[in-house]
Scaffold this active site. Structure first.
Site, short mmCIF file in Angstrom:
data_model
loop_
_atom_site.label_atom_id
_atom_site.label_comp_id
_atom_site.label_asym_id
_atom_site.label_seq_id
_atom_site.Cartn_x
_atom_site.Cartn_y
_atom_site.Cartn_z
N ARG A 144 7.89 -34.42 -4.65
CA ARG A 144 9.00 -35.34 -4.36
C ARG A 144 10.26 -34.55 -4.00
O ARG A 144 11.04 -34.97 -3.15
CB ARG A 144 9.27 -36.25 -5.57
CG ARG A 144 10.27 -37.33 -5.24
CD ARG A 144 10.26 -38.49 -6.22
NE ARG A 144 11.00 -39.62 -5.68
CZ ARG A 144 12.06 -40.18 -6.27
NH1 ARG A 144 12.49 -39.72 -7.42
NH2 ARG A 144 12.67 -41.20 -5.70
N HIS A 197 12.55 -35.04 -0.68
CA HIS A 197 13.99 -35.29 -0.72
C HIS A 197 14.79 -34.17 -0.05
O HIS A 197 15.86 -34.41 0.48
CB HIS A 197 14.45 -35.54 -2.15
CG HIS A 197 14.20 -36.95 -2.60
ND1 HIS A 197 15.16 -37.76 -3.14
CD2 HIS A 197 13.08 -37.71 -2.54
CE1 HIS A 197 14.65 -38.96 -3.41
NE2 HIS A 197 13.38 -38.94 -3.07
N ASN A 218 19.07 -38.99 -5.79
CA ASN A 218 18.43 -37.74 -6.22
C ASN A 218 18.48 -37.50 -7.72
O ASN A 218 17.80 -36.61 -8.23
CB ASN A 218 19.08 -36.55 -5.50
CG ASN A 218 18.80 -36.57 -4.00
OD1 ASN A 218 17.69 -36.94 -3.58
ND2 ASN A 218 19.78 -36.20 -3.20
N HIS A 233 2.22 -41.04 -3.72
CA HIS A 233 2.33 -41.80 -4.97
C HIS A 233 0.99 -41.89 -5.72
O HIS A 233 0.86 -42.65 -6.65
CB HIS A 233 2.89 -43.21 -4.70
CG HIS A 233 4.36 -43.21 -4.37
ND1 HIS A 233 5.05 -44.34 -3.99
CD2 HIS A 233 5.28 -42.21 -4.36
CE1 HIS A 233 6.33 -44.03 -3.79
NE2 HIS A 233 6.48 -42.74 -3.98
#
Ligand code: HEM
Ligand SMILES: *[C@@H]1O[C@H](CO)[C@@H](O)[C@H](O)[C@H]1NC(C)=O
Ligand SMILES: *[C@@H]1O[C@H](CO)[C@@H](O)[C@H](O)[C@H]1NC(C)=O
Length: 329
Positions: free
Chosen positions: A61, A65, A93, A193
């Protein structure tokens, strides 16, 4: 459409050069300058994953980001100081797990002893995420290297750059399209996910007072909704409460996430929506039926993500500490 007018030909020729121009990364970038690079990344992140199984999801992740804002340049790793509010302090974040940051910093510490000032933090993050996907049972990714670290990191750059669980599928698609991803690539990427967790506040509206006619979101299977309600019952008091994104095989990188969507086991509203929206549903079906196809498409899409807007030469630097720039600016 005719292709013989000069402007069309010019456009065609310039566009056909684009792939080679963008392809600034190579798999063996550190072969001479830091031959231990990949072995060190592997050793450190796999050891951390062994002791802290949340590391793989956290690092994957973190890469997402980092790359969505100004490209894959480790801008997400910089900490704020008195003069600068950095990306990582943006609300979107804040939930990023510390395990991802820690994985990169640990690798960096070792590499600075083995080959000082050579390996960028952006390359470490990409290599670590790739290694951890494979370590979790996912595909072996062909990660390429040669990224420089950013010279800035601004909290404001993260504004409106990320998909949120309360967005419509059209909003989510628009966001990924802006970064150059097709709907199919987007669905493959969201297959990330299949590992990791989400905090209760990200899906609580689906569990408590969802609508006038239904306390919980009818897109959830009733048993799943009941389990989540129990898990999240104290979430307003305890903000650390979180659920696995893939309730069946939570730490295994597989195609279970897509199978879950068919059974009403999509945790976030956007997860469930992938199965109801006619633009995304066919890809969910394909990936639920064919793990090999998911792995293949995920690999290509994550390689594309990890090459977004990369900085080379003087556009960036190799930071000696991943959390701060080499010069105070
Ligand atoms: C519709 C698009 C997406 C939305 C709305 C979304 C949203 C979220 C949210 C809200 C969380 C939970 C954060 C928390 O509560 O701590 C999460 C977790 C996660 N997301 Fe996404 N995401 C999307 C796409 C992606 C993509 C494209 C990737 C990677 C390629 C990704 C990787 C992850 C991972 C690995 C986690 C688990 C993090 C952990 O356990 O530390 N997501 N996502
Ligand atoms: C989604 O939620 C955030 C706050 O968590 C809010 O700022 C935003 O406006 C919401 N977006 C949509 C599309 O409802
Ligand atoms: C929620 O809080 C109550 C009262 O403190 C406690 O008995 C219960 O176990 C908690 N639930 C969860 C899921 O932690």
């Amino acid at each position: 459409m005719k292709y013989n007018n000069p402007i069309t030909i010019f456009l065609f020729l310039s566009l056909s050069f684009l792939p080679s121009m963008q392809n600034k990364l190579t798999p063996d970038y550190y072969k001479k300058t830091c031959p231990t690079f990949l072995d060190t990344v592997r050793r450190i992140v796999n050891e951390k994953q062994h002791n802290t199984p949340s590391t793989a999801a956290a690092t994957l992740r973190l890469l997402f980001h980092d790359c969505m804002v100004g490209g894959c340049d480790a801008s997400i790793l910089v900490t704020s100081n008195a003069y600068n509010k950095a990306e990582r302090d943006h609300t979107v974040n804040l939930p990023l797990s510390g395990d991802g940051f820690d994985a990169v910093l640990r690798v960096k510490n070792v590499l600075e002893l083995e080959c000082p000032n050579v390996v960028s933090c952006a390359d470490i993050l990409a290599a670590a995420a790739g290694e951890l996907v494979a370590n979790s049972g996912g595909p072996t990714l062909t990660v390429q290297f040669g990224r420089k670290d950013s010279l800035e990191s601004k909290i404001s750059s993260s504004e409106n750059q990320f998909p949120l669980p309360n967005m419509t599928m059209s909003q989510v698609i628009t966001l990924f399209t802006k970064k150059g991803f097709s709907v199919q690539e987007m669905v493959a990427l969201i297959g990330a996910h299949t590992i990791g967790m989400s905090h209760c506040d990200q899906f609580a509206h689906r569990l408590f007072g969802f609508s006038k006619t239904s306390e919980t979101d009818p897109a959830y299977s009733p048993e799943y909704a009941a389990g989540l309600r129990k898990l999240c019952e104290n979430y307003t008091k305890d903000s650390t409460m979180a659920a696995y994104n893939d309730v069946i095989t939570p730490v295994k990188f597989d195609n279970m996430y897509f199978k879950n969507l068919r059974r009403g086991l999509g945790l976030l509203a956007t997860d469930s929506a992938l199965f109801t929206d006619p633009r995304t549903k066919p890809f969910v079906e394909t990936y639920a039926d064919d793990e090999g196809k998911f792995f293949q498409d995920f690999s290509r899409a994550i390689e594309k993500l990890s090459a977004l807007d990369i900085k080379t030469g003087k556009e960036g630097e190799v930071r000696s500490r991943c959390d701060s720039f080499n010069s105070l600016n």
